[in-house]
Enzyme design. Structure first.
Site, PDB file in Angstrom:
ATOM      1  N   CYS A 101       0.796  -1.211   0.000  1.00  0.00           N
ATOM      2  CA  CYS A 101       0.000   0.000   0.000  1.00  0.00           C
ATOM      3  C   CYS A 101       0.828   1.260   0.000  1.00  0.00           C
ATOM      4  O   CYS A 101       2.039   1.240   0.001  1.00  0.00           O
ATOM      5  CB  CYS A 101      -0.865   0.025   1.237  1.00  0.00           C
ATOM      6  SG  CYS A 101       0.052  -0.582   2.645  1.00  0.00           S
TER       7      CYS A 101
ATOM      8  N   ARG B 169      -0.510   3.307  -5.884  1.00  0.00           N
ATOM      9  CA  ARG B 169       0.006   2.318  -4.934  1.00  0.00           C
ATOM     10  C   ARG B 169      -1.103   1.380  -4.456  1.00  0.00           C
ATOM     11  O   ARG B 169      -0.826   0.358  -3.830  1.00  0.00           O
ATOM     12  CB  ARG B 169       0.638   3.007  -3.742  1.00  0.00           C
ATOM     13  CG  ARG B 169       1.950   3.636  -4.122  1.00  0.00           C
ATOM     14  CD  ARG B 169       2.670   4.200  -2.946  1.00  0.00           C
ATOM     15  NE  ARG B 169       4.026   4.511  -3.356  1.00  0.00           N
ATOM     16  CZ  ARG B 169       5.074   3.754  -3.076  1.00  0.00           C
ATOM     17  NH1 ARG B 169       4.929   2.681  -2.351  1.00  0.00           N
ATOM     18  NH2 ARG B 169       6.265   4.071  -3.513  1.00  0.00           N
TER      19      ARG B 169
ATOM     20  N   PHE C   3      -3.336  -2.095  -1.507  1.00  0.00           N
ATOM     21  CA  PHE C   3      -3.186  -2.930  -2.692  1.00  0.00           C
ATOM     22  C   PHE C   3      -3.204  -4.356  -2.182  1.00  0.00           C
ATOM     23  O   PHE C   3      -2.269  -4.813  -1.548  1.00  0.00           O
ATOM     24  CB  PHE C   3      -1.846  -2.642  -3.372  1.00  0.00           C
ATOM     25  CG  PHE C   3      -1.630  -3.371  -4.672  1.00  0.00           C
ATOM     26  CD1 PHE C   3      -1.974  -4.701  -4.829  1.00  0.00           C
ATOM     27  CD2 PHE C   3      -1.075  -2.716  -5.775  1.00  0.00           C
ATOM     28  CE1 PHE C   3      -1.777  -5.362  -6.025  1.00  0.00           C
ATOM     29  CE2 PHE C   3      -0.869  -3.380  -6.974  1.00  0.00           C
ATOM     30  CZ  PHE C   3      -1.211  -4.696  -7.088  1.00  0.00           C
TER      31      PHE C   3
ATOM     32  N   ASN D 122       2.522  -0.247   6.110  1.00  0.00           N
ATOM     33  CA  ASN D 122       2.887  -0.662   4.764  1.00  0.00           C
ATOM     34  C   ASN D 122       4.001  -1.658   4.923  1.00  0.00           C
ATOM     35  O   ASN D 122       5.109  -1.290   5.315  1.00  0.00           O
ATOM     36  CB  ASN D 122       3.341   0.552   3.948  1.00  0.00           C
ATOM     37  CG  ASN D 122       3.883   0.131   2.586  1.00  0.00           C
ATOM     38  OD1 ASN D 122       3.674  -0.996   2.156  1.00  0.00           O
ATOM     39  ND2 ASN D 122       4.578   1.039   1.929  1.00  0.00           N
ATOM     40  N   GLY D 123       3.713  -2.898   4.643  1.00  0.00           N
ATOM     41  CA  GLY D 123       4.755  -3.899   4.803  1.00  0.00           C
ATOM     42  C   GLY D 123       4.169  -5.246   5.111  1.00  0.00           C
ATOM     43  O   GLY D 123       3.001  -5.505   4.810  1.00  0.00           O
TER      44      GLY D 123
ATOM     45  N   GLU E 292      19.542 -15.048 -16.355  1.00  0.00           N
ATOM     46  CA  GLU E 292      20.074 -13.806 -15.825  1.00  0.00           C
ATOM     47  C   GLU E 292      21.479 -13.617 -16.376  1.00  0.00           C
ATOM     48  O   GLU E 292      22.323 -14.452 -16.196  1.00  0.00           O
ATOM     49  CB  GLU E 292      20.128 -13.897 -14.296  1.00  0.00           C
ATOM     50  CG  GLU E 292      20.896 -12.763 -13.675  1.00  0.00           C
ATOM     51  CD  GLU E 292      20.712 -12.682 -12.167  1.00  0.00           C
ATOM     52  OE1 GLU E 292      20.416 -13.698 -11.555  1.00  0.00           O
ATOM     53  OE2 GLU E 292      20.866 -11.573 -11.637  1.00  0.00           O
TER      54      GLU E 292
ATOM     55  N   GLN F 212      13.678 -18.668  -7.783  1.00  0.00           N
ATOM     56  CA  GLN F 212      14.116 -19.795  -8.594  1.00  0.00           C
ATOM     57  C   GLN F 212      13.897 -21.058  -7.788  1.00  0.00           C
ATOM     58  O   GLN F 212      14.191 -21.078  -6.589  1.00  0.00           O
ATOM     59  CB  GLN F 212      15.598 -19.584  -8.915  1.00  0.00           C
ATOM     60  CG  GLN F 212      16.264 -20.738  -9.617  1.00  0.00           C
ATOM     61  CD  GLN F 212      17.762 -20.490  -9.820  1.00  0.00           C
ATOM     62  OE1 GLN F 212      18.251 -19.390  -9.642  1.00  0.00           O
ATOM     63  NE2 GLN F 212      18.480 -21.527 -10.180  1.00  0.00           N
TER      64      GLN F 212
ATOM     65  N   LYS G  48      16.551 -22.377  -5.381  1.00  0.00           N
ATOM     66  CA  LYS G  48      16.985 -21.571  -4.240  1.00  0.00           C
ATOM     67  C   LYS G  48      16.134 -20.325  -4.101  1.00  0.00           C
ATOM     68  O   LYS G  48      16.643 -19.208  -4.168  1.00  0.00           O
ATOM     69  CB  LYS G  48      18.465 -21.208  -4.355  1.00  0.00           C
ATOM     70  CG  LYS G  48      18.848 -20.640  -5.722  1.00  0.00           C
ATOM     71  CD  LYS G  48      20.279 -20.127  -5.727  1.00  0.00           C
ATOM     72  CE  LYS G  48      20.711 -19.808  -7.132  1.00  0.00           C
ATOM     73  NZ  LYS G  48      22.069 -19.363  -7.256  1.00  0.00           N
TER      74      LYS G  48
ATOM     75  N   GLN H 103      26.020 -15.891  -6.798  1.00  0.00           N
ATOM     76  CA  GLN H 103      27.314 -15.273  -6.992  1.00  0.00           C
ATOM     77  C   GLN H 103      28.022 -16.017  -8.110  1.00  0.00           C
ATOM     78  O   GLN H 103      28.114 -17.230  -8.090  1.00  0.00           O
ATOM     79  CB  GLN H 103      28.130 -15.355  -5.702  1.00  0.00           C
ATOM     80  CG  GLN H 103      29.403 -14.574  -5.789  1.00  0.00           C
ATOM     81  CD  GLN H 103      29.968 -14.256  -4.416  1.00  0.00           C
ATOM     82  OE1 GLN H 103      29.466 -14.706  -3.397  1.00  0.00           O
ATOM     83  NE2 GLN H 103      31.021 -13.479  -4.383  1.00  0.00           N
TER      84      GLN H 103
ATOM     85  N   CYS I  61      28.031 -28.617 -12.200  1.00  0.00           N
ATOM     86  CA  CYS I  61      27.960 -27.299 -12.832  1.00  0.00           C
ATOM     87  C   CYS I  61      28.720 -26.278 -11.993  1.00  0.00           C
ATOM     88  O   CYS I  61      29.404 -25.413 -12.515  1.00  0.00           O
ATOM     89  CB  CYS I  61      26.528 -26.821 -12.972  1.00  0.00           C
ATOM     90  SG  CYS I  61      25.342 -28.080 -13.401  1.00  0.00           S
TER      91      CYS I  61
END
Lengths: 1518, 478
Positions: A26, A56, A238, A258-259, A916, A964, A967, A973, A1138
């Site tokens: 919100c 918002r 929202f 808000n949170g 990515e 993903q 994970k 990294q 990998c």
């Protein structure tokens, strides 16, 4: 009120949909007159703020129904006196009465009944009822959907009479609580629709299921000029759902929020547990009437408000309560005063933090303020005007104020508080307000007197010694395997980190495994996605803490010295000696008792349940006997005794004591042989363990040392230390993926979903945990333990442990879906284009899964009596267009493997995914033979690597990766050694320097933020679809609904089993749930909300065959992603190497030698997809479907094959998976409409017209324009035109110059290309210059302002996120995370908030003033120059990856000076002028921030270049 | 995995064989020693696969923990390697020497490089174990009091016997020959495995309490019924000794022999036994071996050492391709030309040859008559004009085996057979007769030693379950 039906208008739990997972985000704000002068104007201004926060909030399927809006203000006596008089009620004088605002049922008899109940209770409570007033509402100002559930809104009045103000307010609280309880316990049919918005003598709340602009008109009271107040607190909501929920609108009684409170489950449980110890002089006997203090099944914000209210009513001040509930991080903050630290430490014993992103504004009518969570994850800006107004809101510019009238501007900083005291008539800053509260009591000396630290306890007299003789047996009883010794325990002892692995998991769910599993394997970690961000526990370590206080929790209300009598422990894993210290500690205040956590083998599996009950009773008795610590111990396992699974033991005792309301009387300590990986510990702590002693692990290390398995330099002792370190690190990672920062708030927070446990078991021992497919019960858990036990104690002693085979396949070990047979069949079939072999493959997979592997394996088709002739079924060519390949970055897999997939997918008309890491622009150009290497799905992940205007414009789909499968909730990294020239080029970095992907998107901390990024991306490429990738977990459906409302074109639900190039092992194994559940929940929720028709749904996660596709379609998907299978077709043989870069078949490696071994071909991949599609067709024919879309959501064509023959799986119940929401015929069940992105309304349409000559012919354009905070993403569509036509290069600099005046909305200048210069006079909101792709941005304060620009906030949070190229000059300060992940922009700023230059990999940042904390965290490249005038910079810089230098090199001086000169030129900054004016003395005050690796690589390159040029010279002269 | 890039750094290597001209002069094993450094490198080539195909259905039948012991050898942890090796394989000294190593043809490294030298590593682990004195008897913790008879002392019978003895049962092994070992002892030539290798293992088994009864032909010397009365369970491991014959004219001539007759005699002779009949020998003879498989190859090496004039080896099937045939892609057992150490010693190999008759003089074979065949759709057809005759003094029939010998013990016990004529069993390896189990070639037809060991172990689990509800061995059941 607050029972199950409290969510007024929300449908009950059905299918996989559960209203308790609804989320919201919100905009918040308030307007206040500092002096407390009341006026009607404040209401008008507050409503204006609300309107400007419109974007918002959100609308559902009905565009006129908002998710909720409301205002909290002071009671306007003038207004109410008159209004009451009009209806014949005489009100006492101002302050002499309370007003209740209430939602009642529309049905009159029912309403009367309720009202009667109200009046009775008010009378019973001994106060005088004055009367009812109908609140006038205008129905034309409310949407249809909201109208259907519109409550009857009334006010009522209660007289204060003889009570004083505080007593009266408390009485009103008791009255409200009593009414709530009476209503809830009544037999009223619509009791769930009765709700008291507020009942107070000071404040009143007007709210409803309204759009921000409707609020002021809907309630005509608000338009009445006699309605006056000195404060207006507003909120625009929202929500993820579209259900009519009037009560969920904010404000609550004291707060707007808000949170999201991530630890809610634990907080609510702890609050309930505390009730047993509460005592209050203020309430006396009334205290009982307040229970439960927090109702079950409320939103997190409502629960928080309940807690705030209770603390305030019990005597704390409002700011004090906020400091207890949302403390700033104190553990790792050396600059905090000892008194303040003492305050927080003292209160830590009382109250665990309510953890999660939060901007909370609060008021009691006399004081108004706001506070921000410790990590600053929500924006909050304020302005103070010369006429004593304070305007605070989620955004800047929500109330236009002339520049000359602004006295001060600011932003709320992480963990800080901002308070306006209207009585004193002034603003009180964080320092002062906290110093005042902290000084109220001698908290620090109380701590020194009563709090004990484990480290300070005397060394124990005797520590339990390893028993080598019986070790192997005991290891076997607890299920330790050779694989764990090799791949989990040894690496942890050596590296101090949990092991990394790769590819996904393809072993059966615990409940489907033939092998006995540990109980924790049935629990899956939950993680944050979209509605709140995960944290980076490494780079943002300053907010994290493992410090815990164990022991009884005191009475929350009383502030006594003894309340902190607890034991402080640095981290929750105890060595044997540490545990023994506690055991031998003789202080009666810390008396401990050990309870046996064993059961008798002879009693068989049923003996377990009885033993658990006995354990709970033992615990109750020990508490009665006065013990303060209970040690649950499974030492003593032998032939006769088997261990109660420690997770079951701790959870059972914890919940038993919570129910008994005695949990806070004791600390729970576990002494157990079972836990050994990070997840095990997370489960134990998450279900209530304070500290854990894993004694068997320590014994195992002694054994490994004896046997010589530990390498040189590592012995059992150092190994154990490193193990604890690894577990600590892993725990922080697990907390942080849910956005939780401290072990204290994680303890008991139950951040898990169970898969495969029987509901009654969960209800009893894991109360409140989601578990949706039923499964095993107590008996089977006992059976699993006994099976392990019987192997351990067979007549011949076991010589060797079982291999295991959970990670690597072993024929003797756990089943894997990708096994030698399936791999070879798939490869042989696709390489030889042999349909028969494919059938063998498919049969193997389908039969296998049927037998024992995943949920879809338990489903079966209901074939049509008459199949459809196959030739009438939709063609294979059409079906394959629904297929995509998963996001695998070039970097994770080799160039060859990546491009082969792209070519194959483009040949069949499916889509491949960049992953990515950007994509080489050369691939955007088709090949001569007609093939294309362009991946049509371009991913936008948290690292934003290579995300430029040009990259975006070449996509057909832009995918926002929220999580993903392997994970979820974690970053990644790419180590420096993997970053070669090509990868570095695409990622705008330099080779050899590591690259970090942060766990969160720093521009998505909430659902409204996601909507903003979707909007940004749509602007960057209006022709591309925007999709959002989520990972399956409980509640993903509601998130998906939010995603649909945020206007995404597609949502992807990934399963938990998806692959990875490198992930922590425990994440691969234990996070997320199968896609079957997530997909079904998503489809059900979208349909229920009537949102399915405007969004496509894709699913992925170990898709292999046509059967998988058909089941996914029936569960609700229209597109399907494949990753591992096509990789196997390309030659992958599941090496799971990998992460080591040693893939021997050239698929997942960057090693040039190994890449040569790649033999995959696009044809093979094409063959595969055609095989799959053909299998789909054949199934469609049998099922009677001709058209694919007819099949979507047709769960009625599926049935459940009960696995009756399987000892564990027979308990499963998949009926929720196959539940079909009952909706009207108009509700769409697959995507038929497109989203309205609202692009027609953006300013850029005008800009594009104005700039035609520049776009077409490169001619110069200059324009002046006004701008408002509602103008978002300015300049992005314009840039898309330039990128499309001119590519990465753009136009010559300054071809287009646009000069704006005003407050710019979010994402000003996002992805702006070279050739565009944006200047802004005024200020801007968050995300300025996001993904800047070569443009120039200049922001200056408004002309004529009276504040000091260099000390005033100018631009918002997270500026220049992922920017790759360009120049920026800002004459003012930035919020948090300035230049986060910048990889090329040169920028000058006058001051910044926390986390500046975080994850930066390139570019130059100059800061001419103070910075916040954690500067340069994770900064691996680029450089920064900071003017260190006060000498404090070093303590604010995170030196993990950078070093600080003086600016002495000529090159550096030149860089710095040039930038400052440009800054003067563009902004006229007086500070910059001053610096240049005394350059020699000032330059000495600059510090250069230089990443260590970056410096090394640059030096190497320079040396190499010099060498090369010397050679050239030799050649030239020679 | 000690070295993640070991497979790139090191090439495949194995021990070299002694020079042909020297080794044909004796009957000793033919390999030179292999250095420890090299062995450790070979172990380091193992990639510790996520999916080790060496363990798959196309790989090792006893499911050796190959990645484990490769790694242990790489790290020089021989004793641990031995423990891991013994956990799945009772007799790695046999398989290390004799196994055709399907693990290697399924090795993942074999996709695009030379596979790991798995067999050599195995062999060295166990030989080192014996050399170092690490091989001790493994005594049962409790004695069950149950008695089990194992009939046949080949690898299947021995594996079953050892497993059962360790589980605490009293085991007696019956062998019709005069020495224990079955085909291991008398079928395998010494140059492939010297027989002390068997004896040292038998010493361990005796110490573990296994009773051995040689020269007892069950079914003749003692009836199956008697045995069943005396014992709580019986495990049949009689092998598949019925050789495939070649019913063509002249088959009855002297000098036409089954390979096994020939090989056994030489083995006995090497053992120092005097034969009751005149030994069939190739010395000074022209020899033709019919059958292109391993047994044929054994005959070939034996003939060389006996001093033949020349040797031809005929195979009915066409010549396989020199490398892995397309029809058998990795990781399948490759159809490809295999050249054994015996072939190195000299041989004329011919494919697609069908023998039509033998002719001779004085009852002694002198000539083999045959022709070329073509092979299509599973059928062999004469290639016109290719008929030939070839001089031969000794013809050895090495054309495989058709199954266990039935008339005798099996028929008298009345066990059921499967479609291929082998003894059929249930999932616990029990035959149609209660308490009577079968394993190895008797149950699956002639096959590899490693299969025999695998089956012997599985049958032992079946027997154990039968005798005491599987308390001892069920856990180790794979």
């Amino acid at each position: 009120m607050a029972d199950q039906s409290n969510f007024y208008g929300m449908p009950p739990k059905q299918g996989l949909y559960d209203p308790r997972f609804e989320k919201d985000g919100c905009g918040i704000g308030f307007v206040v007159n500092i002096k407390g002068h009341k006026s009607h104007d404040i209401i008008q201004k507050a409503l204006q703020v609300l309107k400007n926060l419109h974007h918002r909030g959100a609308q559902g399927c009905d565009p006129c129904t908002g998710d909720g809006a409301g205002i909290l203000m002071q009671i306007s006596h003038e207004f109410f006196r008159r209004a009451a008089t009009d209806i014949g009620i005489t009100l006492p004088e101002s302050g002499g009465y309370g007003v209740g605002m209430v939602f009642l049922p529309q049905d009159e008899p029912l309403r009367r009944q309720c009202e009667g109940l109200f009046e009775t209770i008010i009378r019973e409570e001994g106060v005088r009822f004055l009367g009812w007033r109908d609140v006038p509402v205008k129905l034309e100002h409310v949407g249809d959907q909201a109208k259907q559930t519109l409550p009857y809104i009334r006010q009522f009045f209660i007289a204060r009479d003889i009570l004083n103000e505080a007593q009266f307010e408390r009485k009103l609280y008791v009255v409200r609580k009593c009414i709530a309880r009476a209503i809830r316990e009544s037999a009223l049919v619509e009791r769930g629709k009765v709700y008291i918005c507020s009942l107070s003598a000071n404040t009143i709340v007007y709210k409803g299921m309204l759009l921000p602009e409707q609020l002021g008109h809907f309630f005509s009271d608000l338009e009445d000029s006699s309605m006056v107040t000195a404060l207006g607190l507003v909120h625009s909501r929202f929500s993820t759902n579209t259900f009519p929920t009037w009560t969920l609108a904010h404000p609550y009684r004291y707060t707007v929020h808000n949170g999201e409170i991530n630890t809610l489950r634990g907080n609510v449980n702890w609050m309930r547990a505390r009730q047993g110890r509460l005592q209050s002089d203020l309430f006396g006997k009334d205290l009982e009437k307040l229970y439960p203090i927090i109702y079950e099944n409320q939103s997190d914000s409502a629960c928080l408000d309940n807690a705030v209210e209770f603390l305030v009513m019990a005597g704390r001040s409002l700011p004090h309560a906020m400091m207890m509930l949302i403390p700033e991080p104190w553990v790792g903050n050396p600059s905090m005063s000892l008194e303040r630290r003492g305050f927080y430490e003292y209160h830590a014993a009382m109250m665990e933090p309510w953890d999660g992103p939060a901007a909370v504004a609060f008021t009691d009518g006399k004081l108004i303020g706001a506070t921000l969570d410790r990590n600053g994850l929500r924006p909050c800006r304020y302005q103070v005007t010369t006429d004593d107004l304070v305007i605070l809101a989620s955004e800047a510019g929500v109330l236009p104020i002339e520049a000359k009238n602004i006295r001060e501007k600011g932003r709320l900083q992480p963990g800080r508080m901002f308070v306006v005291d209207m009585i004193q008539g002034r603003i009180i800053d964080d320092e002062e307000i906290k110093a005042d509260i902290v000084g109220r009591k001698p908290y620090r000396s109380w701590l020194t007197q009563h709090r004990v630290s484990l480290d300070e306890l005397p060394e124990p007299l005797s520590v339990p010694q390893p028993d080598h003789q019986t070790l192997r047996q005991r290891q076997q009883v607890f299920g330790v395997t050779i694989e764990e010794l090799k791949m989990v325990l040894s690496p942890m002892a050596i590296n101090g980190e949990e092991p990394t692995s790769s590819m996904g998991t393809d072993t059966p769910l615990a409940v489907l495994s033939d092998r006995p599993q540990l109980l924790s394997k049935y629990f899956k970690q939950l993680f944050a996605q979209v509605t709140n961000p995960p944290i980076d526990p490494i780079r943002e370590q300053l907010v994290m803490s493992l410090v815990t206080n164990i022991g009884p929790k005191p009475n929350l209300i009383a502030e006594t010295p003894e309340a902190c009598r607890r034991i402080k422990v640095r981290q929750p894993i105890l060595t044997n000696a540490e545990l023994q210290k506690l055991r031998e500690f003789e202080d009666p205040n810390f008396a401990n008792k050990t309870l046996s956590m064993l059961f008798r083998v002879a009693e068989g599996p049923d003996g377990l349940g009885a033993a658990v009950d006995q354990l709970c009773q033992d615990a109750s008795k020990a508490i009665k006997d006065g013990y303060k610590f209970l040690m649950l111990s499974d030492r003593g396992v032998n032939e006769e005794w088997a261990p109660i699974p420690s997770l079951l033991g701790i959870a059972a005792v914890h919940h038993h004591l919570v129910r008994e309301a005695t949990r806070t009387e004791v600390g729970l300590i576990l002494e157990t042989g079972e836990p050994r990986d990070v997840h095990h510990f997370a489960c134990l702590i998450g279900y209530g363990a304070g500290v854990v002693n894993p004694y068997l692990v320590f014994e195992t290390y002694v054994d490994l040392e004896r046997e010589g398995y530990l390498p040189e330099g590592v012995d059992a002792e150092t190994g154990s230390e490193k193990f604890i370190k690894a577990i600590n690190k892993g725990l922080l990672k697990i907390f942080s993926k849910m956005g939780i920062s401290t072990v204290q708030s994680y303890c008991g927070a139950q951040i898990f979903e169970a898969v495969g446990l029987r509901q009654e078991l969960v209800d009893l021992y894991f109360t409140g945990t989601a578990s949706r497919v039923e499964g095993i019960g107590m008996r089977e858990i006992g059976e699993e333990t006994l099976r392990r036990h019987s192997v351990a104690y067979q007549p011949a002693p076991i010589q060797q442990l079982d291999f295991g085979g959970e990670i690597h396949y072993r024929i003797q070990g756990e089943h894997h879906n990708w096994n030698p047979e399936t791999i070879l069949k798939l490869q042989h079939a696709t390489q030889a284009n042999d349909a028969k072999t494919y059938e063998e493959f498919s049969e193997l997979v389908n039969n296998e899964s049927t037998r024992r592997s995943n949920l879809r394996g338990l489903l079966d088709f209901k074939f049509a009596p008459e199949p459809v002739p196959i030739e009438e079924v939709e063609s294979v060519k059409d079906i394959v267009k629904r297929f995509t390949t998963g996001a695998m970055s070039y970097g994770a897999i080799s160039k060859e493997a990546h491009e082969t997939l792209a070519i194959a997918m483009n040949r069949i008309g499916g889509k491949s995914n960049t992953g990515e890491g950007g994509e080489d622009a050369a691939r955007f150009v088709p090949l001569p033979n007609g093939d294309s290497k362009n991946s049509y799905i371009k991913q936008v992940a948290s690292g934003r690597f290579g995300v430029t205007a040009n990259y975006l414009i070449h996509a057909k789909e832009l995918q926002i990766k929220m999580a993903q499968g392997a994970k979820p909730g974690e970053g990644g990294q790419l180590p420096g050694h993997k970053v070669d020239d090509a990868i570095a080029r695409l990622r705008f970095s330099i080779p050899g320097v590591g690259l970090i992907s942060p766990p969160p998107h720093h521009d998505i901390y909430s659902i409204e933020d996601l909507a903003q990024l979707i909007f940004d991306l749509k602007n960057s490429n209006p022709e591309a679809d925007v999709s959002v990738k989520l990972v399956s977990e409980v509640g993903v459906g509601t998130v998906a609904a939010g995603v649909s409302k945020a206007h995404a074109d597609k949502v992807l639900i990934s399963g938990d089993s998806g692959g990875t190039g490198a992930s922590p092992l425990s994440s691969i194994k234990y996070a997320g749930i199968p896609w079957e559940l997530g997909l079904a929940e998503t489809h059900q929720t979208l349909v229920l909300n009537d949102l399915r028709g405007r969004i496509r749904v894709e699913t992925d996660g170990q898709m292999k065959t046509g059967r998988d596709v058909v089941i996914a379609a029936m569960l609700g998907a229209e597109e399907f992603g494949f990753s591992t299978a096509p990789l196997i077709v390309e030659g992958c043989i599941m090496m799971r190497k990998c992460h080591l870069n040693t893939c021997p078949v050239g698929v997942a490696t960057q090693d040039p030698e190994l890449r040569k071994r790649f033999t995959g071909q696009p044809d093979h991949v094409v063959n595969y997809f055609f095989f799959v599609a053909e299998e789909v067709r054949q199934l469609m024919a049998k099922l009677g479907f001709k058209i694919f879309t007819d099949m979507i959501g047709r769960v009625d064509k599926l049935k459940v094959e009960k696995a009756l023959d399987h000892w564990k799986a027979k308990g499963l119940d998949l009926s929720l998976l196959l539940w079909k929401p009952e909706v009207g015929p108009h509700v769409k069940t697959f995507c038929v409409d497109s989203q309205d992105h609202g692009l027609d309304k953006v300013m850029d349409n005008k800009l594009v017209k104005l700039c035609q000559q520049a776009i077409e012919r490169g001619e110069k354009v200059v324009c002046d324009l006004p701008i408002h905070n509602t103008d978002r993403t300015t300049g992005t569509i314009l840039s898309s035109h330039i990128a499309r036509k001119y590519g990465e290069e753009g136009l010559p600099p300054d071809t287009i110059t646009l000069n704006f005046t005003g407050s710019a909305g979010q994402s000003f200048g996002a992805f702006v290309s070279q050739g565009i210069t944006l200047t802004l006079e005024g200020e801007s909101n968050d995300y300025l210059g996001k993904g800047l792709s070569g443009g120039k941005i200049i922001v200056t304060p408004p002309k004529g302002c009276t504040f000091k620009p260099e000390e005033t906030i100018l631009i918002g949070n997270t500026s220049l996120y992922g920017a790759t190229k360009g120049e920026c000059y800002f004459y003012g300060m930035a919020g948090e995370r300035f230049a986060v992940r910048n990889s090329g922009v040169r920028a000058v700023i006058e001051g910044t908030g926390d986390h500046c230059c975080e994850y930066m990999t390139g570019g130059v940042v100059v800061v001419l003033g103070p910075t916040g904390r954690n500067f340069a965290a994770g900064m691996s490249g680029g450089e920064a120059y900071v003017l260190n005038e006060n000498g404090k910079f070093e303590s604010r810089c995170n030196l993990g990856m950078v070093e600080l230098e003086k600016v002495v090199a000529a090159e550096d001086m030149h860089t710095l000076k040039t930038l400052i000169e440009s800054h003067v030129k563009y902004t006229g900054s007086r500070k910059a002028k001053m610096i240049l004016g005394s350059w020699t003395s000032m330059v000495a005050k600059f510090v250069k921030v230089m990443p260590v690796d970056y410096k090394r690589v640059l030096a190497e390159r320079k040396a190499a270049a010099q060498k090369a040029s010397r050679k050239e010279k030799v050649v030239a002269y020679g | 995995m000690g070295d993640p890039r070991g497979f790139v750094k090191f090439s495949r290597e194995g021990p070299t064989r002694r020079p042909v001209e020297l080794r044909v002069l004796d009957w000793n094993e033919m390999y030179e020693p292999f250095s420890e450094d090299k062995l450790r490198n070979q172990g380091g080539r193992c990639m510790d696969c996520g999916v080790p195909f060496c363990q798959s259905n196309n790989g090792c039948p006893v499911v050796n923990l190959i990645p484990e012991w490769n790694d242990l050898v790489h790290r020089g942890r021989w004793k641990d390697a031995l423990k891991a090796l013994h956990s799945t394989n009772n007799f790695p000294e046999f398989t290390g020497r004799l196994c055709p190593a399907p693990c290697e043809s399924a090795c993942v490294l074999g996709i695009n490089a030379d596979p790991v030298s798995i067999r050599v590593v195995e062999w060295n682990i166990i030989d080192r174990g014996f050399d170092e004195g690490w091989i001790d008897p493994v005594m049962p913790v409790v004695k069950t009091g149950k008695k089990v008879a194992v009939v046949g002392s080949g690898p299947a019978g021995l594996a079953a016997a050892q497993q059962l003895a360790r589980a605490g049962h009293s085991v007696t092994v019956y062998e019709k020959a005069d020495r224990i070992g079955g085909l291991l002892r008398y079928g395998i030539p010494d140059f492939k495995m010297e027989k002390w290798v068997i004896d040292r293992r038998l010493d361990q088994m005796k110490a573990e309490g296994v009773q051995f009864e040689t020269s007892v032909n069950v079914g003749e010397d003692v009836t199956g019924e008697d045995l069943a009365r005396q014992f709580d369970a019986i495990c049949l491991a009689l092998g598949a000794e019925q050789p495939r014959d070649l019913p063509v004219p002249g088959r009855e001539l002297n000098g036409v022999h089954f390979a096994m007759e020939y090989l056994i005699q030489q083995n006995k002779s090497n053992a120092g036994d005097s034969l009751s009949v005149e030994q069939i020998t190739a010395k000074g003879k022209k020899v033709i071996i019919i059958g292109g498989g391993d047994t044929g190859s054994d005959c070939l090496g034996t003939a060389h050492r006996q001093g033949c004039i020349d040797v031809h080896q005929f195979e009915l099937l066409p010549e396989p391709p020199p490398l892995r045939a397309e029809s058998t892609p990795w990781p399948l057992w490759p159809m490809q030309l295999r050249t054994s150490h015996s072939h190195e010693e000299g041989c004329d190999r011919q494919w697609s040859v069908s023998t039509t008759k033998f002719s001779g003089e004085n009852g002694q074979v002198t000539k083999l008559h045959g022709h070329q065949v073509s092979f299509e759709a599973g059928k062999f057809t004469l290639v016109q004009g290719t008929e030939f005759g070839m001089d031969a003094d000794l013809v050895l029939l090495a054309m495989g085996f058709t199954g266990p010998v039935k008339n005798g013990l099996l028929d008298s016990l009345g066990v059921n057979y499967d479609a291929r004529g082998n003894v059929s069993v249930d999932e616990n390896f029990m035959t149609s007769k209660d308490g009577i189990f079968a394993a190895g070639d008797t149950k699956r037809g002639a096959s590899l030693i490693v299969w025999a060991i695998a089956e012997g172990r599985k049958a032992a689990v079946g027997v154990d379950i039968y005798l005491q509800a599987g308390k001892s061995l069920a856990a180790s059941r794979s």
